[in-house]
Scaffold this active site. Sequence first.
Site, PDB file in Angstrom:
ATOM      1  N   HIS A  32      37.631  40.392  39.193  1.00  0.00           N
ATOM      2  CA  HIS A  32      37.396  41.813  38.934  1.00  0.00           C
ATOM      3  C   HIS A  32      37.058  42.078  37.462  1.00  0.00           C
ATOM      4  CE1 HIS A  32      41.223  42.207  36.804  1.00  0.00           C
ATOM      5  NE2 HIS A  32      41.743  41.438  37.753  1.00  0.00           N
ATOM      6  N   GLU A  48      45.924  39.329  44.117  1.00  0.00           N
ATOM      7  CA  GLU A  48      46.525  38.516  43.071  1.00  0.00           C
ATOM      8  C   GLU A  48      47.914  38.045  43.509  1.00  0.00           C
ATOM      9  OE1 GLU A  48      46.652  36.371  40.912  1.00  0.00           O
ATOM     10  OE2 GLU A  48      45.804  37.402  39.168  1.00  0.00           O
TER      11      GLU A  48
END
Length: 215
Positions: free
Chosen positions: A11, A84
């Site tokens: 990201h 994550e």
Amino acid sequence: MQATRILAVRHGETAWNRDTRIQGHTDIELNEHGRRQAAQLAHALRDEPIAACYASDLLRALETAQAVANTRGQAVTTHVGLRERCFGRFEGHTWTELEQRFPEESLAWRKRVPDFAPAGGESLLQLEARVVSTVEELAARHPGEQVLMVAHGGVLDILYRAATRLGLQAPRSWELTNTAINRLLWSPEGLSLVGWADTSHLQSGHEKTLDERNA
């Protein structure tokens, strides 16, 4: 079965990345610079054949994937398996704060002890199992095609290790730059590495390699 080509992307930048603050499953949006990175990524991939756009359901990854998908008239499919690593009570703290508040746990984390998990979080072994199975599941849907997967630093680290057959505690010599383009191949035999950390689409001087610990 034909191999699936994977564009694996971390990201764009967030304010917590700048602060070296652990995000984990905490849902932080992109900052202004991160949105610019996402736009640069979208421009770089404009001529790439992409059969599907996948992303972690956390906002920072979803926003990045949407920047690419929107320029192509495609939708983004989210998958929690691309999230994550969950850092439990580590989340929200800076690296320095962790060393001060949880010195023993912080040391185990920095040493990449495979079965260590912060209170309420995941171990590297759990992360590895989740990420590899998720990527295999998604890639198997697209034999002979190319897909985009936007995720996080910890996820990208696991993918690099899986593709190069490196253990969880092997020292890292590869970059995990925000919105760098990483290319992998998947077949039923596993992942293989094609190219890593292409940042040619980003303006020089702005991008910095960030450890998965503030991913």
